[in-house]
Design an enzyme around this catalytic site. Sequence first.
Site, PDB file in Angstrom:
ATOM      1  N   LYS A  39       1.087  -3.903  16.224  1.00 41.24           N
ATOM      2  CA  LYS A  39       2.290  -4.004  15.066  1.00 41.24           C
ATOM      3  C   LYS A  39       1.535  -3.595  13.608  1.00 41.24           C
ATOM      4  O   LYS A  39       0.271  -3.245  13.888  1.00 41.24           O
ATOM      5  CB  LYS A  39       2.610  -5.414  14.995  1.00 41.24           C
ATOM      6  CG  LYS A  39       1.421  -6.452  14.631  1.00 41.24           C
ATOM      7  CD  LYS A  39       1.979  -7.991  14.662  1.00 41.24           C
ATOM      8  CE  LYS A  39       0.719  -8.699  14.357  1.00 41.24           C
ATOM      9  NZ  LYS A  39       0.992 -10.129  14.402  1.00 41.24           N
ATOM     10  N   ARG A 133       7.802 -21.311  13.373  1.00 43.05           N
ATOM     11  CA  ARG A 133       8.027 -19.991  12.775  1.00 43.05           C
ATOM     12  C   ARG A 133       8.947 -19.137  13.736  1.00 43.05           C
ATOM     13  O   ARG A 133      10.369 -19.238  13.214  1.00 43.05           O
ATOM     14  CB  ARG A 133       6.652 -19.110  12.878  1.00 43.05           C
ATOM     15  CG  ARG A 133       6.640 -17.806  12.015  1.00 43.05           C
ATOM     16  CD  ARG A 133       4.993 -17.310  12.050  1.00 43.05           C
ATOM     17  NE  ARG A 133       4.940 -16.652  13.233  1.00 43.05           N
ATOM     18  CZ  ARG A 133       3.734 -15.956  13.508  1.00 43.05           C
ATOM     19  NH1 ARG A 133       3.001 -15.316  12.470  1.00 43.05           N
ATOM     20  NH2 ARG A 133       3.548 -15.388  14.617  1.00 43.05           N
ATOM     21  N   TYR A 247      -9.886  -1.042 -17.705  1.00 40.37           N
ATOM     22  CA  TYR A 247      -8.870  -1.600 -18.562  1.00 40.37           C
ATOM     23  C   TYR A 247      -9.201  -3.032 -18.709  1.00 40.37           C
ATOM     24  O   TYR A 247      -9.874  -3.907 -18.328  1.00 40.37           O
ATOM     25  CB  TYR A 247      -7.671  -1.883 -17.350  1.00 40.37           C
ATOM     26  CG  TYR A 247      -6.917  -0.463 -17.058  1.00 40.37           C
ATOM     27  CD1 TYR A 247      -6.288   0.152 -18.160  1.00 40.37           C
ATOM     28  CD2 TYR A 247      -6.856  -0.060 -15.842  1.00 40.37           C
ATOM     29  CE1 TYR A 247      -5.424   1.399 -18.018  1.00 40.37           C
ATOM     30  CE2 TYR A 247      -6.119   1.083 -15.608  1.00 40.37           C
ATOM     31  CZ  TYR A 247      -5.605   1.988 -16.704  1.00 40.37           C
ATOM     32  OH  TYR A 247      -4.840   3.024 -16.425  1.00 40.37           O
ATOM     33  N   MET A 295      -5.688   2.125 -10.493  1.00 43.61           N
ATOM     34  CA  MET A 295      -4.701   2.483  -9.415  1.00 43.61           C
ATOM     35  C   MET A 295      -5.278   3.469  -8.383  1.00 43.61           C
ATOM     36  O   MET A 295      -5.323   3.415  -7.180  1.00 43.61           O
ATOM     37  CB  MET A 295      -3.262   3.235  -9.990  1.00 43.61           C
ATOM     38  CG  MET A 295      -2.395   3.762  -8.876  1.00 43.61           C
ATOM     39  SD  MET A 295      -0.904   4.573  -9.502  1.00 43.61           S
ATOM     40  CE  MET A 295      -0.187   3.192 -10.446  1.00 43.61           C
TER      41      MET A 295
END
Length: 350
Positions: A39, A133, A247, A295
Site C-alpha cells: 500500500k 478501526r 527562517y 521547502m
Amino acid sequence: MSSLPASLPASLTVDLGALARNYHFLGTLTGRPVNPVVKADAYGLGAVQVARRLMAEGARTFFVARALEGMVLREALGSEPTIYVLDGAHGDNIRAIRAANLRPVINQPAQLEAWHQSGGGACGLQIDTAMNRLGYRVENAPEPFEGLELVMTHLACADEPSNPLNRQQRDAFNAVSQKYPGATRSFANSGGCFLGPDFGFDVVRPGICLYGGGPEGKPDARIAPVATLHAQVMQVRPVPVGETVGYSQGYRADTEITVATCGAGYADGIMRSNSPGGQVWIAGQLRPIIGRISMDVLAVDVTGLAVQAGDTVEIFGANRMVDDAATAAGTISYEMLTSITPRVPRLYVG
Ligand SMILES: *Cc1c(COP(=O)(O)O)cnc(C)c1O
C-alpha cells in the site's frame, strides 16, 4: 559514500536486492508464505518496482489499501497475482475492483451486501480483534459465505512483543477463524512475524520490515536497509559568531561554524520536525541539522569537515537507519518513508 548525479539535489535509492533479502528472511523466520503489503506505493518506495521484484522472488498475493492502488498494480503485474484491497468494497470502487480483478477485504455488513449485489466472488473478510478501526466485531462475525477466500485481523501492538494484547488477539482470531474452515488465515504484520510460530497462522502480511524498518520501531540487525535518501550539498559557507541560520533565526552561531546547505526540504518530505534533533550522515559522521527546514533545503553543521558543494549527505539509509532518523524527528519509519514526495526521483539498484 555513493555518488549522486549532479542534477539531483535529492534522491531515494531503493535497493531491490535488500528488499528480496528481507522477503526471504521473513519467510524463513515464520515458515509461512509472505504476502507483501504494498500500500501507499510500497511505503513510498514504488509499488510497481517493489511488487515486480517480489513476484520474481516468489510472492503471489499482495495487499493494497485502495482500489486505485490495486488497479495500478494489476496493470503492471498482469493477471497472475492475487491482490487484496484492505479498505474493501464500497461505493464506486466496486467497479474498479471488478474491472481489475481485485479482491476486496469485506469490513462490514454494508460492504458484504454491496459485494453480493454486484455479483459477489472471491474476497477477504476482516475481523476486528482490538483495533476498533475496520472489520466486524468478533461477536458479529458473519456466517461463512460464497467467495470467502481469506480471513484476517490486524495486531494493535505488534511492536511491543510482551504486550498481553498480542496473545489475546491471537486467541480471539484463532477462535473466530474456526468459523471459516475453507479460508486462508492471515494475522501477522511485520511485528507479528517476530512473535513466534503460533502467531503465524497460514500466511503473513508484512510491510515495514520488507522496506527496512525494524519490527519494534528501532533498527533490527536482521532487517536490511532498503531505502536511502540522499541530498546533495549545494553550498558550504562559514557563519560568523552571532549570526543566525535560516527562517526565524532558527539557529544562532555561538562560535563560528561551517554550514552545508543541502538540497532536501519539507517539499521533499523532510518534515520540519526533523530540526532541531535530526542528524545526517556526512563524510563518515553524523552531523546535526540546524535551524528551520525550508521547502527545498536544509542546513547541516559541518564544522571541521572537509565538505564541498556536490558532496552528498545521507538523511537515512545504511549509516543512518530510518528508524533512528524517524525517532529523532518524533515520528515512525512508516511516516518518514511515506512522506517522501513525488518530487524525489526513485533510483533502483540491486
Ligand atoms: C499496513 C498494514 C499491514 C502491514 O503492517 P506493517 O506493520 O507495515 O508490517 C498489515 N495489515 C494491515 C491491515 C495493514 O493496514
